[in-house]
Design an enzyme around this catalytic site. Sequence first.
Site, mmCIF file in Angstrom:
data_model
loop_
_atom_site.group_PDB
_atom_site.id
_atom_site.type_symbol
_atom_site.label_atom_id
_atom_site.label_comp_id
_atom_site.label_asym_id
_atom_site.label_seq_id
_atom_site.Cartn_x
_atom_site.Cartn_y
_atom_site.Cartn_z
ATOM 1 N N ASP A 18 -98.202 59.542 -7.700
ATOM 2 C CA ASP A 18 -97.016 60.387 -7.477
ATOM 3 C C ASP A 18 -95.818 59.535 -7.062
ATOM 4 O O ASP A 18 -95.975 58.463 -6.479
ATOM 5 C CB ASP A 18 -97.342 61.428 -6.400
ATOM 6 C CG ASP A 18 -96.394 62.615 -6.432
ATOM 7 O OD1 ASP A 18 -95.598 62.731 -7.391
ATOM 8 O OD2 ASP A 18 -96.443 63.427 -5.489
ATOM 9 N N ASN A 66 -97.895 70.753 -14.497
ATOM 10 C CA ASN A 66 -96.777 69.899 -14.941
ATOM 11 C C ASN A 66 -96.149 70.381 -16.255
ATOM 12 O O ASN A 66 -95.047 69.975 -16.603
ATOM 13 C CB ASN A 66 -97.204 68.430 -15.082
ATOM 14 C CG ASN A 66 -97.404 67.716 -13.760
ATOM 15 O OD1 ASN A 66 -98.221 66.805 -13.641
ATOM 16 N ND2 ASN A 66 -96.650 68.112 -12.737
HETATM 17 C C1 IPE Z 1 -99.498 65.886 -9.010
HETATM 18 O O1 IPE Z 1 -98.182 65.482 -8.792
HETATM 19 C C2 IPE Z 1 -99.878 65.666 -10.424
HETATM 20 C C3 IPE Z 1 -99.892 64.274 -10.870
HETATM 21 C C4 IPE Z 1 -99.744 63.221 -10.136
HETATM 22 C C5 IPE Z 1 -100.125 64.115 -12.267
HETATM 23 P P1 IPE Z 1 -96.973 66.539 -8.761
HETATM 24 O O2 IPE Z 1 -95.758 65.762 -8.446
HETATM 25 O O3 IPE Z 1 -96.978 67.354 -9.991
HETATM 26 O O4 IPE Z 1 -97.415 67.472 -7.543
HETATM 27 P P2 IPE Z 1 -96.572 68.491 -6.673
HETATM 28 O O5 IPE Z 1 -95.967 69.482 -7.600
HETATM 29 O O6 IPE Z 1 -95.528 67.706 -5.940
HETATM 30 O O7 IPE Z 1 -97.569 69.080 -5.724
HETATM 31 C C1 IPE Z 2 -95.905 61.503 -10.844
HETATM 32 O O1 IPE Z 2 -94.569 61.324 -10.499
HETATM 33 C C2 IPE Z 2 -96.108 61.600 -12.341
HETATM 34 C C3 IPE Z 2 -96.389 62.950 -12.833
HETATM 35 C C4 IPE Z 2 -96.600 64.003 -12.088
HETATM 36 C C5 IPE Z 2 -96.437 63.112 -14.267
HETATM 37 P P1 IPE Z 2 -93.565 62.528 -10.367
HETATM 38 O O2 IPE Z 2 -92.917 62.753 -11.678
HETATM 39 O O3 IPE Z 2 -94.244 63.716 -9.791
HETATM 40 O O4 IPE Z 2 -92.525 61.934 -9.342
HETATM 41 P P2 IPE Z 2 -91.778 62.711 -8.171
HETATM 42 O O5 IPE Z 2 -92.832 63.386 -7.359
HETATM 43 O O6 IPE Z 2 -90.844 63.680 -8.822
HETATM 44 O O7 IPE Z 2 -91.066 61.640 -7.403
HETATM 45 MG MG MG Z 3 -94.490 64.388 -7.896
#
Ligand code: IPE
Ligand code: IPE
Ligand code: MG
Length: 246
Positions: A18, A66
């Site tokens: 993340d 997502n």
């Molecule tokens: C969780 O991250 C899913 C992945 C790392 C693929 P998100 O960024 O989607 O999670 P939330 O929405 O902050 O909980």
């Molecule tokens: C994790 O990074 C990757 C996916 C969930 C695909 P994020 O895209 O969630 O990054 P933040 O949480 O917005 O910083």
């Molecule tokens: Mg995230």
Amino acid sequence: MKTLQPGNLPVHLAVIMDGNGRWAKKRMLRRIVGHQKGVETVRVIVEECSRLGIGYLTLFAFSAENWLRPKTEVKALMALLKQYIRAEVPRMMQNDIRFNVIGNRADLPEDVNREIDAAIAKTSANRGMLLTLALSYGARQEMVSAVKHLAGEVAAGRLDAEAIDENLFGRSLFTADIPDPDLLIRTSGEMRISNFLLWQLAYTELYFTDVNWPDFDRDELAKAFRSYHARERRFGRTSEQLKSEF
Ligand code: IPE
Ligand code: IPE
Ligand code: MG
């Protein structure tokens, strides 16, 4: 009772990768640049885990939720995913890594699925680390499908409801042949599970770091392993009981 021994490296490491978006935002870059940078981290961590002899590495790359992100970001992520899998297969072969995917694959674009099938087929005889990408994955959805499957078996008279136990339920999940994670790492400072492996994480050690995924590296991984090493996994027993067993 091998899993009761503290100190060893995890057999199964799971990671919620993340913070790609925030990494990019801090640098006034587009979110997708953060995802591109995140792919480089994936390469480094996969290689390091394989080198260290980790048996199973499961990476949360795209959640069932997502899909709710802006279409442009989803499209870019799918393109990146396809590119990553295609580029990594030779390295997986070199490192004896077997490739695997969990999640609702029916939701993925056809070209991504083709790439996944090719990578699974090509690496199927490898005997080193099992690399699992969680794609379009949600743990609640996974458990609901397992319940539906088992209910269907009971309704068809092939299964006695009394025979349903933790083992059979676990065997009905995507992770049927994978031991439960020993350690879960989540980067970027968020302290939640976000619908990842809810059943499988029952006794997993949790490790949270403020580092965003694109900045996560071998040293950060070593830190997580050191933290894991220092923990006592009691599985409900007392500390004294564990000491007398070994
Ligand atoms: C969780 O991250 C899913 C992945 C790392 C693929 P998100 O960024 O989607 O999670 P939330 O929405 O902050 O909980
Ligand atoms: C994790 O990074 C990757 C996916 C969930 C695909 P994020 O895209 O969630 O990054 P933040 O949480 O917005 O910083
Ligand atoms: Mg995230």
